[in-house]
Design a protein around this motif. Structure first.
Motif, mmCIF file in Angstrom:
data_model
loop_
_atom_site.group_PDB
_atom_site.id
_atom_site.type_symbol
_atom_site.label_atom_id
_atom_site.label_comp_id
_atom_site.label_asym_id
_atom_site.label_seq_id
_atom_site.Cartn_x
_atom_site.Cartn_y
_atom_site.Cartn_z
ATOM 1 N N ASP A 67 0.833 -1.197 0.000
ATOM 2 C CA ASP A 67 0.000 0.000 0.000
ATOM 3 C C ASP A 67 0.871 1.251 0.000
ATOM 4 N N CYS A 68 0.808 2.026 -1.082
ATOM 5 C CA CYS A 68 1.640 3.225 -1.190
ATOM 6 C C CYS A 68 0.797 4.404 -1.657
ATOM 7 N N GLN A 69 1.177 5.582 -1.230
ATOM 8 C CA GLN A 69 0.596 6.831 -1.723
ATOM 9 C C GLN A 69 -0.933 6.842 -1.640
ATOM 10 N N VAL A 70 -1.434 6.585 -0.458
ATOM 11 C CA VAL A 70 -2.884 6.585 -0.243
ATOM 12 C C VAL A 70 -3.487 7.934 -0.614
ATOM 13 N N GLU A 71 -2.843 9.004 -0.201
ATOM 14 C CA GLU A 71 -3.396 10.341 -0.436
ATOM 15 C C GLU A 71 -3.523 10.640 -1.926
ATOM 16 N N SER A 72 -2.476 10.372 -2.711
ATOM 17 C CA SER A 72 -2.538 10.657 -4.148
ATOM 18 C C SER A 72 -3.583 9.784 -4.823
ATOM 19 N N TYR A 73 -3.781 8.569 -4.311
ATOM 20 C CA TYR A 73 -4.807 7.681 -4.878
ATOM 21 C C TYR A 73 -6.184 8.299 -4.693
ATOM 22 N N ILE A 74 -6.483 8.768 -3.487
ATOM 23 C CA ILE A 74 -7.793 9.362 -3.212
ATOM 24 C C ILE A 74 -7.988 10.640 -4.020
ATOM 25 N N LEU A 75 -6.956 11.446 -4.121
ATOM 26 C CA LEU A 75 -7.069 12.731 -4.823
ATOM 27 C C LEU A 75 -7.203 12.567 -6.329
ATOM 28 N N ASN A 76 -6.538 11.563 -6.894
ATOM 29 C CA ASN A 76 -6.456 11.463 -8.353
ATOM 30 C C ASN A 76 -7.270 10.328 -8.966
ATOM 31 N N SER A 77 -7.682 9.369 -8.172
ATOM 32 C CA SER A 77 -8.307 8.178 -8.741
ATOM 33 C C SER A 77 -9.713 8.439 -9.246
ATOM 34 N N HIS A 78 -10.032 7.876 -10.430
ATOM 35 C CA HIS A 78 -11.390 7.909 -10.975
ATOM 36 C C HIS A 78 -11.943 6.496 -11.058
ATOM 37 N N LEU A 79 -11.421 5.610 -10.225
ATOM 38 C CA LEU A 79 -11.891 4.235 -10.235
ATOM 39 C C LEU A 79 -13.267 4.125 -9.593
ATOM 40 N N GLN A 80 -13.970 3.050 -9.894
ATOM 41 C CA GLN A 80 -15.250 2.777 -9.268
ATOM 42 C C GLN A 80 -15.024 2.410 -7.797
ATOM 43 N N CYS A 81 -16.091 2.550 -6.995
ATOM 44 C CA CYS A 81 -15.981 2.272 -5.565
ATOM 45 C C CYS A 81 -15.534 0.838 -5.291
ATOM 46 N N SER A 82 -15.992 -0.115 -6.108
ATOM 47 C CA SER A 82 -15.600 -1.507 -5.896
ATOM 48 C C SER A 82 -14.088 -1.659 -6.019
ATOM 49 N N ASN A 83 -13.497 -0.922 -6.955
ATOM 50 C CA ASN A 83 -12.035 -0.952 -7.106
ATOM 51 C C ASN A 83 -11.360 -0.225 -5.958
ATOM 52 N N GLU A 406 -9.809 -12.445 2.930
ATOM 53 C CA GLU A 406 -9.764 -12.033 1.522
ATOM 54 C C GLU A 406 -8.368 -11.498 1.212
ATOM 55 N N PRO A 407 -7.786 -11.860 0.057
ATOM 56 C CA PRO A 407 -6.446 -11.353 -0.277
ATOM 57 C C PRO A 407 -6.349 -9.829 -0.272
ATOM 58 N N SER A 408 -7.442 -9.134 -0.640
ATOM 59 C CA SER A 408 -7.392 -7.667 -0.715
ATOM 60 C C SER A 408 -7.299 -7.023 0.662
ATOM 61 N N TRP A 409 -7.543 -7.781 1.736
ATOM 62 C CA TRP A 409 -7.466 -7.202 3.080
ATOM 63 C C TRP A 409 -6.034 -7.083 3.575
ATOM 64 N N LEU A 410 -5.085 -7.703 2.872
ATOM 65 C CA LEU A 410 -3.690 -7.698 3.316
ATOM 66 C C LEU A 410 -3.008 -6.387 2.938
ATOM 67 N N LEU A 411 -2.384 -5.742 3.900
ATOM 68 C CA LEU A 411 -1.638 -4.503 3.642
ATOM 69 C C LEU A 411 -0.202 -4.782 3.236
ATOM 70 N N ALA A 412 0.271 -5.981 3.558
ATOM 71 C CA ALA A 412 1.655 -6.359 3.216
ATOM 72 C C ALA A 412 1.696 -7.854 2.973
ATOM 73 N N THR A 413 2.709 -8.286 2.255
ATOM 74 C CA THR A 413 2.881 -9.719 1.992
ATOM 75 C C THR A 413 4.209 -10.179 2.580
ATOM 76 N N GLN A 414 4.308 -11.489 2.776
ATOM 77 C CA GLN A 414 5.543 -12.071 3.286
ATOM 78 C C GLN A 414 6.362 -12.603 2.121
ATOM 79 N N SER A 415 7.663 -12.424 2.196
ATOM 80 C CA SER A 415 8.518 -12.732 1.055
ATOM 81 C C SER A 415 8.713 -14.224 0.813
#
Length: 429
Positions: A67-83, A406-415
């Motif tokens: 998860d990177c650059q949360v702020e820029s994602y919110i400010l610039n993203s035009h994705l649908q809510c599901s995304n 759910e895989p999307s709930w993970l904020l980080a992965t293990q190597s």
């Protein structure tokens, strides 16, 4: 003649192609296209101190942030809510029956630190809860629009119906909470207790732990408003008239005009501005003449949110009141400057208004305290602290889940292994 006809054909062909090419260029320029979200830069790696609190690091597991650059994602993203909910890793299902049966309400008052707010909301978000967001009326338009866009993606999250221009230590801060309470009282979600937060808070307990704490024998039917009878040193706050300079600060009115006594012969208490209140108590706040009169009397006091809730919670008629209450209720882990060497070992970040903005070396103290929430965090000064606490908290939340992760709930992965299988095995244990 044949050469002339050939030249004509060549000319007409070139002209036609030129018209087609120009038309395509014109159409592409005139039809608006949604800008693509900016590609995130490489994620900031977890600091060494952070790895010490993440599972598996002692045997060489490397945690990699997704998860990177949360702020820029919110400010610039035009994705649908599901995304958006997927890309920002919001949890989309109740994680246990116990939590589903005890929905909570949250009031969040915010005015800055967009990224910290998004990460706070993500950390406390559960689909069975309900969230009222009060955005300071003086916050920048772009900030307000970003939060409006985010909130619109969740059916159980909404903006306060009335926005105050909040002044530090002013009545407007208390009024913002009351506005949200009025909205929450109309909610169809059967929330059991309401907790208030500011945009620079972050949870330490998981949602399950909050539910269990609030249902414990001590707090099951009680409000949590830590505080004591108003000390002599604090009496000037309520005995002298103050005036709020809108959006700026609070000052004494005139040369220090004396106020009248509190209504209904109430004993004034002093405590924190933070609470956990039962739904019947909220109804009392909104409907009782005692509560209404105290609210009106508090308009020209200093920092009224630090006496209003705790004073009402010592009223015998108030539902869930705690008339013999003191500083009980571990709502916030805060390092106050004047308590250094007493309740804590000093601020490892820096102080702002005598409150610690946490640094990395404060992390063990925060986790050890295991309060409901910790305060305060800043993205720009000590970003690694929030990275670490957020990942530690999400690990705990998912490890307590009774449903598949759910895989999307993970904020980080293990190597070197599947993070989802790690959490699923934890949930089954």
């Amino acid at each position: 003649m044949w050469q002339l006809e050939g030249a004509k054909c060549s000319f007409l062909f070139c002209l036609g192609m030129s018209i087609i090419i120009c038309s395509v260029i014109y159409l592409r320029a005139s039809i608006p296209t949604a800008p693509k979200p900016s590609e995130p830069s490489s994620c900031r790696p977890f600091s060494t101190e952070c790895k010490a609190v993440l599972p598996g690091t002692e045997i060489g597991v490397e945690w990699l942030r997704r998860d990177c650059q949360v702020e820029s994602y919110i400010l610039n993203s035009h994705l649908q809510c599901s995304n958006l909910t997927r890309e920002l890793h919001f949890i989309t299902r109740p994680l246990s029956r116990e939590e589903e049966d005890y929905p909570l309400a949250f009031i969040l008052t915010v005015h800055k630190e967009l990224e910290v707010f998004v990460r706070l909301l993500r950390a406390i978000y559960m689909p069975q809860n309900v969230y009222c967001i009060h955005v300071d009326a003086k916050a920048p338009w772009e900030y307000q629009e970003a939060i409006r866009k985010l909130v619109s993606c969740f059916q159980n999250t909404f903006l306060s119906s009335h926005s105050e221009t909040v002044t530090y230590a002013g009545f407007s801060r208390l009024q913002a909470d009351v506005n949200c309470m009025r909205d929450l009282a109309k909610s169809k979600i059967g929330w059991r207790k309401v907790v208030n937060l500011c945009g620079q808070d972050f949870p330490v307990k998981s949602n399950l732990e909050l539910v269990q704490y609030m249902q414990s024998k001590e707090w099951r039917d009680r409000n949590m408003t830590p505080g004591v009878k108003q000390p002599v040193s604090m009496r000037h706050r309520t005995e002298l008239e103050h005036i709020e300079i809108t959006g700026s600060h609070v000052v004494l009115k005139g040369m220090g005009l004396k106020k009248g006594p509190p209504p209904h012969n109430l004993q004034v208490y002093f405590g924190t501005a933070y609470y956990a209140l039962t739904r019947p108590f909220v109804d009392f706040v909104l409907k009782s003449p005692i509560a209404r009169d105290l609210l009106e009397w508090s308009i020209d006091t200093f920092s009224p949110d630090e006496h209003y809730w705790v004073t009402l919670n010592h009223v015998k008629e108030a539902p869930g009141s705690h008339i013999n209450g003191d500083w009980e209720g571990d709502i916030r882990a805060i390092k106050w400057k004047d308590q250094e060497g007493n309740t804590h070992n000093g601020c490892k970040g820096h102080y702002v208004r005598d409150i610690c903005i946490y640094g990395m070396e404060d992390l063990p103290w925060i986790i050890e305290r295991n309060s409901m929430f910790a305060n305060k965090f800043e993205r720009d000064t000590f970003p690694e602290v929030l990275d670490c606490l957020e990942q530690w908290h999400r690990n705990k939340v998912l490890s307590q889940s009774t449903v598949p992760i759910e895989p999307s709930w993970l904020l980080a992965t293990q190597s070197n292994s599947s993070s989802s299988s790690y959490f699923n095995s934890s949930a089954r244990a």
